[in-house]
Design an enzyme around this catalytic site. Structure first.
Site, PDB file in Angstrom:
ATOM      1  N   ARG A 242       3.209 -10.112  -1.396  1.00  0.00           N
ATOM      2  CA  ARG A 242       4.649 -10.329  -1.212  1.00  0.00           C
ATOM      3  C   ARG A 242       5.077  -9.812   0.160  1.00  0.00           C
ATOM      4  O   ARG A 242       4.265  -9.307   0.933  1.00  0.00           O
ATOM      5  CB  ARG A 242       5.417  -9.605  -2.310  1.00  0.00           C
ATOM      6  CG  ARG A 242       5.255  -8.091  -2.225  1.00  0.00           C
ATOM      7  CD  ARG A 242       6.119  -7.375  -3.232  1.00  0.00           C
ATOM      8  NE  ARG A 242       6.278  -5.977  -2.859  1.00  0.00           N
ATOM      9  CZ  ARG A 242       6.239  -4.960  -3.703  1.00  0.00           C
ATOM     10  NH1 ARG A 242       6.037  -5.179  -4.977  1.00  0.00           N
ATOM     11  NH2 ARG A 242       6.413  -3.725  -3.279  1.00  0.00           N
ATOM     12  N   ILE A 244       6.151  -8.761   3.782  1.00  0.00           N
ATOM     13  CA  ILE A 244       5.642  -9.028   5.129  1.00  0.00           C
ATOM     14  C   ILE A 244       4.209  -9.576   5.065  1.00  0.00           C
ATOM     15  O   ILE A 244       3.852 -10.502   5.798  1.00  0.00           O
ATOM     16  CB  ILE A 244       5.717  -7.728   5.969  1.00  0.00           C
ATOM     17  CG1 ILE A 244       7.203  -7.378   6.225  1.00  0.00           C
ATOM     18  CG2 ILE A 244       4.951  -7.874   7.281  1.00  0.00           C
ATOM     19  CD1 ILE A 244       7.433  -6.023   6.882  1.00  0.00           C
ATOM     20  N   ASP A 286      -7.920  -2.534  -4.350  1.00  0.00           N
ATOM     21  CA  ASP A 286      -7.085  -1.426  -3.873  1.00  0.00           C
ATOM     22  C   ASP A 286      -7.691  -0.966  -2.544  1.00  0.00           C
ATOM     23  O   ASP A 286      -8.876  -0.617  -2.495  1.00  0.00           O
ATOM     24  CB  ASP A 286      -7.109  -0.290  -4.922  1.00  0.00           C
ATOM     25  CG  ASP A 286      -6.130   0.814  -4.567  1.00  0.00           C
ATOM     26  OD1 ASP A 286      -6.021   1.160  -3.367  1.00  0.00           O
ATOM     27  OD2 ASP A 286      -5.474   1.325  -5.481  1.00  0.00           O
ATOM     28  N   VAL A 287      -6.883  -0.951  -1.483  1.00  0.00           N
ATOM     29  CA  VAL A 287      -7.469  -0.638  -0.166  1.00  0.00           C
ATOM     30  C   VAL A 287      -7.980   0.799  -0.093  1.00  0.00           C
ATOM     31  O   VAL A 287      -8.774   1.123   0.799  1.00  0.00           O
ATOM     32  CB  VAL A 287      -6.475  -0.902   0.998  1.00  0.00           C
ATOM     33  CG1 VAL A 287      -6.188  -2.371   1.154  1.00  0.00           C
ATOM     34  CG2 VAL A 287      -5.190  -0.086   0.855  1.00  0.00           C
ATOM     35  N   ASN A 309      -1.866  -4.432   6.570  1.00  0.00           N
ATOM     36  CA  ASN A 309      -0.426  -4.448   6.332  1.00  0.00           C
ATOM     37  C   ASN A 309      -0.005  -3.590   5.129  1.00  0.00           C
ATOM     38  O   ASN A 309       1.121  -3.106   5.090  1.00  0.00           O
ATOM     39  CB  ASN A 309       0.016  -5.908   6.119  1.00  0.00           C
ATOM     40  CG  ASN A 309       1.348  -6.007   5.427  1.00  0.00           C
ATOM     41  OD1 ASN A 309       2.394  -5.820   6.052  1.00  0.00           O
ATOM     42  ND2 ASN A 309       1.346  -6.276   4.123  1.00  0.00           N
ATOM     43  N   LYS A 316      10.700  11.985   0.393  1.00  0.00           N
ATOM     44  CA  LYS A 316      11.293  13.251  -0.078  1.00  0.00           C
ATOM     45  C   LYS A 316      11.237  14.227   1.087  1.00  0.00           C
ATOM     46  O   LYS A 316      10.319  14.156   1.906  1.00  0.00           O
ATOM     47  CB  LYS A 316      10.467  13.835  -1.241  1.00  0.00           C
ATOM     48  CG  LYS A 316      11.214  13.805  -2.575  1.00  0.00           C
ATOM     49  CD  LYS A 316      10.459  14.563  -3.636  1.00  0.00           C
ATOM     50  CE  LYS A 316      10.752  14.039  -5.021  1.00  0.00           C
ATOM     51  NZ  LYS A 316      12.134  13.824  -5.348  1.00  0.00           N
ATOM     52  N   TYR A 373       5.279   9.320   5.696  1.00  0.00           N
ATOM     53  CA  TYR A 373       5.286   7.946   6.227  1.00  0.00           C
ATOM     54  C   TYR A 373       5.251   7.969   7.774  1.00  0.00           C
ATOM     55  O   TYR A 373       4.473   7.251   8.401  1.00  0.00           O
ATOM     56  CB  TYR A 373       6.558   7.256   5.724  1.00  0.00           C
ATOM     57  CG  TYR A 373       6.662   5.786   6.036  1.00  0.00           C
ATOM     58  CD1 TYR A 373       5.950   4.845   5.301  1.00  0.00           C
ATOM     59  CD2 TYR A 373       7.501   5.340   7.049  1.00  0.00           C
ATOM     60  CE1 TYR A 373       6.080   3.493   5.565  1.00  0.00           C
ATOM     61  CE2 TYR A 373       7.632   3.978   7.327  1.00  0.00           C
ATOM     62  CZ  TYR A 373       6.922   3.060   6.580  1.00  0.00           C
ATOM     63  OH  TYR A 373       7.044   1.717   6.844  1.00  0.00           O
ATOM     64  N   THR A 408      12.948  -6.846   2.944  1.00  0.00           N
ATOM     65  CA  THR A 408      11.877  -7.006   1.945  1.00  0.00           C
ATOM     66  C   THR A 408      12.219  -6.153   0.722  1.00  0.00           C
ATOM     67  O   THR A 408      13.216  -5.438   0.727  1.00  0.00           O
ATOM     68  CB  THR A 408      10.503  -6.524   2.467  1.00  0.00           C
ATOM     69  OG1 THR A 408      10.570  -5.109   2.664  1.00  0.00           O
ATOM     70  CG2 THR A 408      10.087  -7.201   3.750  1.00  0.00           C
TER      71      THR A 408
HETATM   72  N1  LIG Z   1      10.239  -3.678   5.307  1.00  0.00           N
HETATM   73  C1  LIG Z   1      10.457  -2.957   6.401  1.00  0.00           C
HETATM   74  O1  LIG Z   1      11.611  -2.858   6.867  1.00  0.00           O
HETATM   75  C2  LIG Z   1       9.315  -2.307   7.126  1.00  0.00           C
HETATM   76  C3  LIG Z   1       9.624  -1.588   8.281  1.00  0.00           C
HETATM   77  C4  LIG Z   1       8.595  -0.975   8.969  1.00  0.00           C
HETATM   78  C5  LIG Z   1       7.287  -1.090   8.530  1.00  0.00           C
HETATM   79  N2  LIG Z   1       7.023  -1.787   7.382  1.00  0.00           N
HETATM   80  C6  LIG Z   1       5.623  -1.854   6.969  1.00  0.00           C
HETATM   81  O2  LIG Z   1       5.264  -3.191   6.705  1.00  0.00           O
HETATM   82  C7  LIG Z   1       4.234  -3.230   5.706  1.00  0.00           C
HETATM   83  C8  LIG Z   1       4.653  -4.189   4.592  1.00  0.00           C
HETATM   84  O3  LIG Z   1       5.892  -3.756   4.072  1.00  0.00           O
HETATM   85  P1  LIG Z   1       6.781  -4.606   3.044  1.00  0.00           P
HETATM   86  O4  LIG Z   1       8.200  -4.258   3.367  1.00  0.00           O
HETATM   87  O5  LIG Z   1       6.335  -6.001   3.003  1.00  0.00           O
HETATM   88  O6  LIG Z   1       6.407  -3.814   1.696  1.00  0.00           O
HETATM   89  P2  LIG Z   1       6.276  -4.351   0.198  1.00  0.00           P
HETATM   90  O7  LIG Z   1       6.388  -3.111  -0.642  1.00  0.00           O
HETATM   91  O8  LIG Z   1       7.220  -5.469  -0.074  1.00  0.00           O
HETATM   92  O9  LIG Z   1       4.783  -4.920   0.162  1.00  0.00           O
HETATM   93  C9  LIG Z   1       3.662  -4.079   0.326  1.00  0.00           C
HETATM   94  C10 LIG Z   1       2.456  -4.735  -0.303  1.00  0.00           C
HETATM   95  O10 LIG Z   1       1.344  -3.823  -0.167  1.00  0.00           O
HETATM   96  C11 LIG Z   1       0.670  -3.779  -1.416  1.00  0.00           C
HETATM   97  N3  LIG Z   1      -0.059  -2.514  -1.572  1.00  0.00           N
HETATM   98  C12 LIG Z   1       0.470  -1.282  -1.756  1.00  0.00           C
HETATM   99  N4  LIG Z   1      -0.523  -0.395  -1.959  1.00  0.00           N
HETATM  100  C13 LIG Z   1      -1.682  -1.068  -1.933  1.00  0.00           C
HETATM  101  C14 LIG Z   1      -3.044  -0.701  -2.083  1.00  0.00           C
HETATM  102  N5  LIG Z   1      -3.400   0.566  -2.335  1.00  0.00           N
HETATM  103  N6  LIG Z   1      -4.000  -1.659  -1.974  1.00  0.00           N
HETATM  104  C15 LIG Z   1      -3.658  -2.957  -1.728  1.00  0.00           C
HETATM  105  N7  LIG Z   1      -2.373  -3.359  -1.576  1.00  0.00           N
HETATM  106  C16 LIG Z   1      -1.404  -2.428  -1.677  1.00  0.00           C
HETATM  107  C17 LIG Z   1       1.786  -3.903  -2.444  1.00  0.00           C
HETATM  108  O11 LIG Z   1       1.289  -4.253  -3.735  1.00  0.00           O
HETATM  109  C18 LIG Z   1       2.658  -4.975  -1.821  1.00  0.00           C
HETATM  110  O12 LIG Z   1       2.244  -6.274  -2.173  1.00  0.00           O
HETATM  111  C19 LIG Z   1       4.035  -1.801   5.243  1.00  0.00           C
HETATM  112  O13 LIG Z   1       2.933  -1.238   5.919  1.00  0.00           O
HETATM  113  C20 LIG Z   1       5.318  -1.116   5.667  1.00  0.00           C
HETATM  114  O14 LIG Z   1       5.156   0.262   5.871  1.00  0.00           O
HETATM  115  C21 LIG Z   1       8.012  -2.386   6.668  1.00  0.00           C
END
Ligand SMILES: NC(=O)c1ccc[n+]([C@@H]2O[C@H](COP(=O)([O-])OP(=O)(O)OC[C@H]3O[C@@H](n4cnc5c(N)ncnc54)[C@H](O)[C@@H]3O)[C@@H](O)[C@H]2O)c1
Length: 467
Positions: A242, A244, A286-287, A309, A316, A373, A408
């Protein structure tokens, strides 16, 4: 989650009410609707200017011409001679800018610039024209990377440009236009054309006020596969079910890659749906699994593109943060990347492979409650810097993308006020979409970014956090 202010102010009544109340209207950004085109600037005008001793005009004039742009010049410009000479040598037609004529983009070769006199030439180029910049237009400046300049005055002028584009971005953002800077290192000229195809087109709609440093490309690097640039490449994307990650998988596939999406076993159903929609393959993994790298090498192997990604937040204040939240974020966002790559370096990557890791502006600015983070996302920036040399040896590259506020599920879970602040404290006055990050990742994974290695590019609409 939809941006109600953006949606409302795009309606005629909403526009009117916003105007009466003096509420700034977020511009509607024009994004790419399909893959990279052979002539993306066909039918559009670009004014090309140069400082008196600009050296990049030959590369610029040829690249703009190949992109289909109508190149405009003006007799009033100080650097007309280098532009004309370059165009004549490359047999590129130039048109004289008519009085009051607008343009889609203003491109300035600042490479010969020295001190304040040089900066005055940039003022002379842009100041009279800026009000005629098209909505969603582009200002792009190219300079010599500061470390490649020959004098103190040139070094100073080169670094001054970073402040210039940051301020200019804040002025032109309200019309959805962006200002960016390309810093060209020694021997990086052949990579300018690829960078222009990203920064001068709708593929970079949410990249604003950034500088992209180009270095000499790796030996044998592909430089000019601009259409379907990823055809024949095998790519993996973690966290692809899902958000990004799904957008990245889809955009890589759009440019021709065979994509394997990876996500946690609990997300197998959602992953399957996403992958069948884009014609990719899913792998539940799981990564953080100790054998994740070996499984990727064994079950897929021969990887050309690796996109890290997957990421989570567990926010917290440090004083209240349980150890398992700390560990979870550190392991998923950073530890897994290091372990998987270490394993793929020995077995799994094809020569010339590209790795792109997702960082965050949270790793640049820091946020209260995000020590875990922030540490992981800043660690990624250092990690790609450190590994760039190793990747270059096999003709590859590793880079990072630092998203700003992106719409997202991750950001939908934020409290309402920080969510609204995240959107509005940006020159483009809105959050980005997953496709904006996907476009930047796809650029980094493609021959268009042949000059980019060890860098982190913010994709944030010039979010003021950490800017
Ligand atoms: N949304 C934002 O505004 C934003 C901003 C900066 C950075 N990011 C980064 O972008 C990336 C994607 O974010 P997003 O907003 O799409 O998040 P999201 O929570 O919508 O999607 C993250 C995906 O990673 C998967 N995931 C989590 N843990 C996992 C694991 N152990 N093994 C395999 N898959 C795993 C989840 O199941 C999910 O499908 C992340 O690294 C996040 O830190 C997002």
């Amino acid at each position: 989650m939809s941006d109600r202010l953006l949606d409302f102010t795009q309606t005629p009544m909403g526009k009117q009410i916003a105007g009466l109340l003096g509420v700034p209207t977020p511009p509607k950004l024009r994004r790419a609707k399909s893959g990279y085109a052979a002539q993306p600037l066909e039918g559009r005008s670009v004014v090309l200017g140069s400082a008196t001793d600009g050296e990049l005009s030959p590369a610029l004039a040829s690249a703009l011409h190949e992109m289909g742009a109508t190149i405009l010049v003006s007799t009033e410009l100080p650097g007309l001679a280098p532009v004309k000479k370059a165009a004549a040598a490359a047999k590129v037609p130039l048109k004289t800018e008519a009085q009051g004529e607008g343009a889609y983009a203003y491109v300035f070769d600042a490479s010969g610039m020295e001190g304040t006199a040089g900066l005055r030439q940039l003022y002379d180029f842009l100041q009279p024209r800026l009000s005629r910049l098209a909505p969603n237009g582009r200002v792009l400046i190219l300079s010599r990377a500061a470390e490649n300049t020959a004098s103190v005055a040139a070094y100073t002028a080169s670094t001054a440009l970073r402040g210039f584009i940051k301020s200019l971005g804040k002025e032109i953002g309200k019309k959805g236009a962006t200002a960016n800077l390309i810093e060209v290192g020694a021997g990086a000229e052949p990579t300018i054309a690829g960078a222009l195809r990203f920064l001068l087109t709708e593929h970079s709609a949410f990249v604003d006020a950034q500088f992209l440093a180009l270095s000499k490309p790796a030996k044998g690097a592909e430089l000019d596969r601009f259409v379907s640039p990823l055809a024949g490449k095998v790519a993996i994307v973690t966290g692809a079910a899902r958000g990004i990650g799904a957008a990245i998988a889809e955009t890589l596939a759009r440019e021709g890659a065979s994509v394997v999406g990876i996500d946690r076993p609990a997300e197998e159903g959602a992953l399957g749906l996403t992958m069948s929609r884009i014609g990719g393959r899913g792998l539940a993994l799981d990564v953080t699994a100790a054998d994740a790298g070996e499984r990727l090498a064994k079950e897929i192997g021969g990887l050309d593109i690796v996109i890290h990604n997957a990421g989570v937040t567990r926010d917290k204040m440090l004083r209240n943060m349980p150890a398992h939240w700390w560990d979870q974020v550190l392991e998923i966002n950073l530890g897994a990347i290091l372990r998987i790559n270490d394993s793929l370096f020995t077995n799994g990557l094809n020569p010339g492979a590209r790795i792109v890791c997702i960082s965050s502006i949270g790793g640049i600015s820091g946020n209260a409650g995000q020590t875990n983070y922030g540490a992981t996302k800043a660690g990624i920036i250092g990690y790609v810097e450190k590994l760039a040399g190793q990747m270059a040896k096999s003709g590859g590259a590793i880079n990072a993308i630092a998203p700003g506020y992106i719409e997202t599920q991750m950001t939908a879970a934020m409290p309402a006020i920080p969510r609204e602040v995240g959107r509005r404290l940006a020159s483009l006055n809105q959050g980005g979409l997953p496709i904006d990050i996907a476009e930047a990742v796809t650029f980094m994974a493609s021959p268009l970014a042949a000059g980019v290695n060890g860098r982190t590019l913010r994709v944030c609409g010039q979010n003021y956090m950490g800017a």
